[in-house]
Design a protein around this motif. Structure first.
Motif, short mmCIF file in Angstrom:
data_model
loop_
_atom_site.label_atom_id
_atom_site.label_comp_id
_atom_site.label_asym_id
_atom_site.label_seq_id
_atom_site.Cartn_x
_atom_site.Cartn_y
_atom_site.Cartn_z
N MET A 27 0.81 -1.21 0.00
CA MET A 27 0.00 0.00 0.00
C MET A 27 0.85 1.28 0.00
O MET A 27 0.52 2.22 -0.71
CB MET A 27 -0.95 -0.02 1.19
N PRO A 28 1.95 1.35 0.78
CA PRO A 28 2.78 2.57 0.72
C PRO A 28 3.31 2.85 -0.69
O PRO A 28 3.37 4.00 -1.10
CB PRO A 28 3.92 2.27 1.70
N ILE A 29 3.69 1.79 -1.41
CA ILE A 29 4.19 1.98 -2.78
C ILE A 29 3.09 2.56 -3.65
O ILE A 29 3.32 3.47 -4.46
CB ILE A 29 4.70 0.64 -3.35
N ALA A 30 1.88 2.04 -3.49
CA ALA A 30 0.75 2.55 -4.28
C ALA A 30 0.47 4.01 -3.95
O ALA A 30 0.15 4.81 -4.85
CB ALA A 30 -0.48 1.69 -4.01
N GLN A 31 0.61 4.37 -2.69
CA GLN A 31 0.39 5.77 -2.31
C GLN A 31 1.45 6.68 -2.91
O GLN A 31 1.15 7.80 -3.34
CB GLN A 31 0.38 5.87 -0.79
N VAL A 32 2.69 6.19 -2.97
CA VAL A 32 3.75 6.98 -3.59
C VAL A 32 3.48 7.16 -5.09
O VAL A 32 3.64 8.26 -5.64
CB VAL A 32 5.13 6.30 -3.37
N ILE A 33 3.04 6.06 -5.73
CA ILE A 33 2.73 6.14 -7.17
C ILE A 33 1.57 7.10 -7.41
O ILE A 33 1.58 7.88 -8.38
CB ILE A 33 2.40 4.74 -7.70
N GLU A 34 0.57 7.06 -6.53
CA GLU A 34 -0.56 7.98 -6.67
C GLU A 34 -0.12 9.43 -6.50
O GLU A 34 -0.58 10.33 -7.21
CB GLU A 34 -1.64 7.62 -5.65
N LEU A 35 0.80 9.66 -5.57
CA LEU A 35 1.33 11.01 -5.36
C LEU A 35 2.10 11.49 -6.59
O LEU A 35 1.96 12.65 -7.02
CB LEU A 35 2.23 11.02 -4.13
N ILE A 36 2.90 10.59 -7.18
CA ILE A 36 3.64 10.94 -8.40
C ILE A 36 2.67 11.28 -9.53
O ILE A 36 2.89 12.22 -10.30
CB ILE A 36 4.58 9.79 -8.80
N TYR A 37 1.57 10.51 -9.60
CA TYR A 37 0.59 10.77 -10.66
C TYR A 37 -0.08 12.14 -10.46
O TYR A 37 -0.34 12.86 -11.42
CB TYR A 37 -0.47 9.67 -10.66
N LYS A 38 -0.35 12.49 -9.20
CA LYS A 38 -0.96 13.80 -8.94
C LYS A 38 -0.04 14.94 -9.36
O LYS A 38 -0.50 16.00 -9.79
CB LYS A 38 -1.30 13.92 -7.45
N ILE A 39 1.27 14.69 -9.24
CA ILE A 39 2.23 15.74 -9.61
C ILE A 39 2.40 15.82 -11.12
O ILE A 39 2.38 16.91 -11.71
CB ILE A 39 3.59 15.48 -8.92
N LYS A 44 -1.13 -14.30 -3.68
CA LYS A 44 -1.18 -12.85 -3.54
C LYS A 44 -2.45 -12.42 -2.82
O LYS A 44 -2.41 -11.55 -1.94
CB LYS A 44 -1.11 -12.21 -4.93
N SER A 45 -3.57 -13.06 -3.18
CA SER A 45 -4.83 -12.73 -2.52
C SER A 45 -4.80 -13.10 -1.04
O SER A 45 -5.27 -12.33 -0.19
CB SER A 45 -5.97 -13.46 -3.24
N ASP A 46 -4.23 -14.27 -0.74
CA ASP A 46 -4.15 -14.70 0.67
C ASP A 46 -3.27 -13.75 1.48
O ASP A 46 -3.61 -13.39 2.62
CB ASP A 46 -3.59 -16.12 0.75
N ILE A 47 -2.15 -13.35 0.90
CA ILE A 47 -1.26 -12.42 1.61
C ILE A 47 -1.95 -11.08 1.84
O ILE A 47 -1.85 -10.48 2.92
CB ILE A 47 0.06 -12.23 0.82
N THR A 48 -2.67 -10.62 0.82
CA THR A 48 -3.38 -9.35 0.95
C THR A 48 -4.44 -9.42 2.04
O THR A 48 -4.61 -8.48 2.83
CB THR A 48 -4.03 -8.98 -0.39
N LYS A 49 -5.15 -10.56 2.09
CA LYS A 49 -6.17 -10.73 3.13
C LYS A 49 -5.54 -10.74 4.52
O LYS A 49 -6.07 -10.15 5.46
CB LYS A 49 -6.93 -12.03 2.89
N LYS A 50 -4.41 -11.43 4.65
CA LYS A 50 -3.74 -11.49 5.95
C LYS A 50 -3.27 -10.11 6.39
O LYS A 50 -3.40 -9.73 7.55
CB LYS A 50 -2.57 -12.46 5.89
N VAL A 51 -2.71 -9.36 5.44
CA VAL A 51 -2.24 -8.01 5.76
C VAL A 51 -3.41 -7.13 6.16
O VAL A 51 -3.34 -6.37 7.14
CB VAL A 51 -1.49 -7.41 4.56
#
Length: 272
Positions: A1-13, A258-265
Motif C-alpha cells: 500500500m505505501p508503494i501505491a500511495q507513492v505512485i498515486e502522489l507521483i501521478y498527482k504531480i 497474492k490474494s491470501d497475503i493481501t487478506k492477511k495483511v
C-alpha cells in the motif's frame, strides 16, 4: 500500500503533464483485496439450513461434469503452432522446430563448426572473417568441381541465382531497414516529449536486459543459446497445451497466494 500511495502522489504531480493513470493505486488495491467468497452462515443460523453436498464434493462433481474442458480432451490446434508463429513461420521456424531434419542437422553442424573454429579459438573479428571466407571459398570450389554423382549419390549443384540479390529482395530489405529506422526515431520522439511513461519503462528495461546480456561473454551465450534454441521451441510445440496449462495453473497459484497475503495483511491491520 505505501508503494501505491507513492505512485498515486507521483501521478498527482505529473498527471497534468500527460502521465497516464497508473495501474497500482490504493483504490484498486482495496478493490482487489476485498473478499468475494460466499457463505451460508446466516442461512444456517436463521433458517437451520444445511448444505446437502459438501463444498469439496461439489467442486469435485463440478469438475467431473466438464470433461470436455480438460487438456487431454481439447481439440488439436489447427494451423501453425504458437512457436512457429513466434519464429515467423519460415525457414527459421522449420529449422528450429525440426520440421526439416536435414536442414536442421546441417545448420547444427555449421554452427558447431563456427563455434570451434571462430568462437572457441578467441580469434579477432578480422581473423575470424578471413577464416570463414577461406572455408566458404574452398567449399564452393570443391563443390563446383564435383561430378553430378559420387558413389551413387546425386550432388545437388548450387544455382548461381542463389547468390544473386534480386531487385525485389533488395527493395524489401531497404524498406525493412527504413521501417526499423523510422520506428526507432518515433520512439525517440515519444521519449523526448515525455508523455508515454510505459514506453519509457519498456526502453529502460530493454536496455537493462541488453546491458546484462552484454556483460556475459559471447562464448557463454553461444553455448547456452544454441541448445536452448534447438530444444526449447521444439519441446514447447510438442507439449504446447500441457505447458500452457501448467503456466496457467502456476499463474493461478501466484494470484491465489497474492490474494491470501493481501487478506492477511488487511486482517492484521484491522486487528491493530
Amino acid at each position: 500500500m505505501p508503494i501505491a500511495q507513492v505512485i498515486e502522489l507521483i501521478y498527482k504531480i505529473f498527471g497534468p503533464y500527460g502521465m497516464k493513470v497508473p495501474q497500482l493505486i490504493p483504490s484498486r488495491i482495496r478493490l482487489l483485496s476485498c473478499s468475494r467468497s460466499f457463505n451460508c452462515s446466516k442461512a444456517k443460523d436463521r433458517l437451520g439450513y444445511a448444505p446437502i453436498v459438501p463444498l469439496e464434493e461439489g467442486l469435485k462433481r463440478t469438475l467431473e461434469s466438464y470433461p470436455h474442458l480438460r487438456v487431454e480432451n481439447q481439440p488439436k490446434r489447427e494451423g501453425p503452432s504458437k512457436a512457429s508463429i513466434c519464429l515467423g513461420s519460415g525457414k527459421v521456424a522449420d529449422t528450429l522446430l525440426w520440421k526439416d531434419k536435414k536442414q536442421t542437422l546441417i545448420t547444427l553442424l555449421v554452427l558447431v563448426a563456427i563455434y570451434y573454429n571462430f568462437i572457441a579459438s578467441q580469434s579477432t573479428i578480422v581473423t575470424a572473417a578471413s577464416k570463414l571466407l577461406l572455408v566458404v571459398s574452398i567449399f564452393l570450389f570443391i563443390h563446383g568441381n564435383l561430378p553430378e554423382k559420387v558413389f551413387g549419390y546425386t550432388i545437388e549443384k548450387i544455382p548461381i541465382s542463389y547468390f544473386i540479390l534480386s531487385e525485389e529482395r533488395s527493395h524489401q530489405t531497404a524498406l525493412s531497414v527504413a521501417s526499423s529506422w523510422n520506428a526507432a526515431v518515433n520512439v525517440l520522439k515519444s521519449l523526448c516529449k515525455g508523455n508515454d511513461w510505459s514506453l519509457f519503462l519498456k526502453v529502460v528495461i530493454s536496455l537493462l536486459i541488453l546491458s546484462f546480456l552484454g556483460a556475459i561473454p559471447f562464448q557463454t551465450l553461444f553455448i547456452i543459446g544454441l541448445p536452448v534454441a534447438f530444444a526449447a521451441f521444439y519441446l514447447y510445440e510438442k507439449n504446447e497445451q500441457a505447458i500452457d496449462s501448467m503456466f496457467l495453473e502456476a499463474l493461478s497459484l501466484v494470484c491465489k497466494m497474492k490474494s491470501d497475503i493481501t487478506k492477511k495483511v488487511a486482517g492484521s491491520k484491522k486487528k491493530d
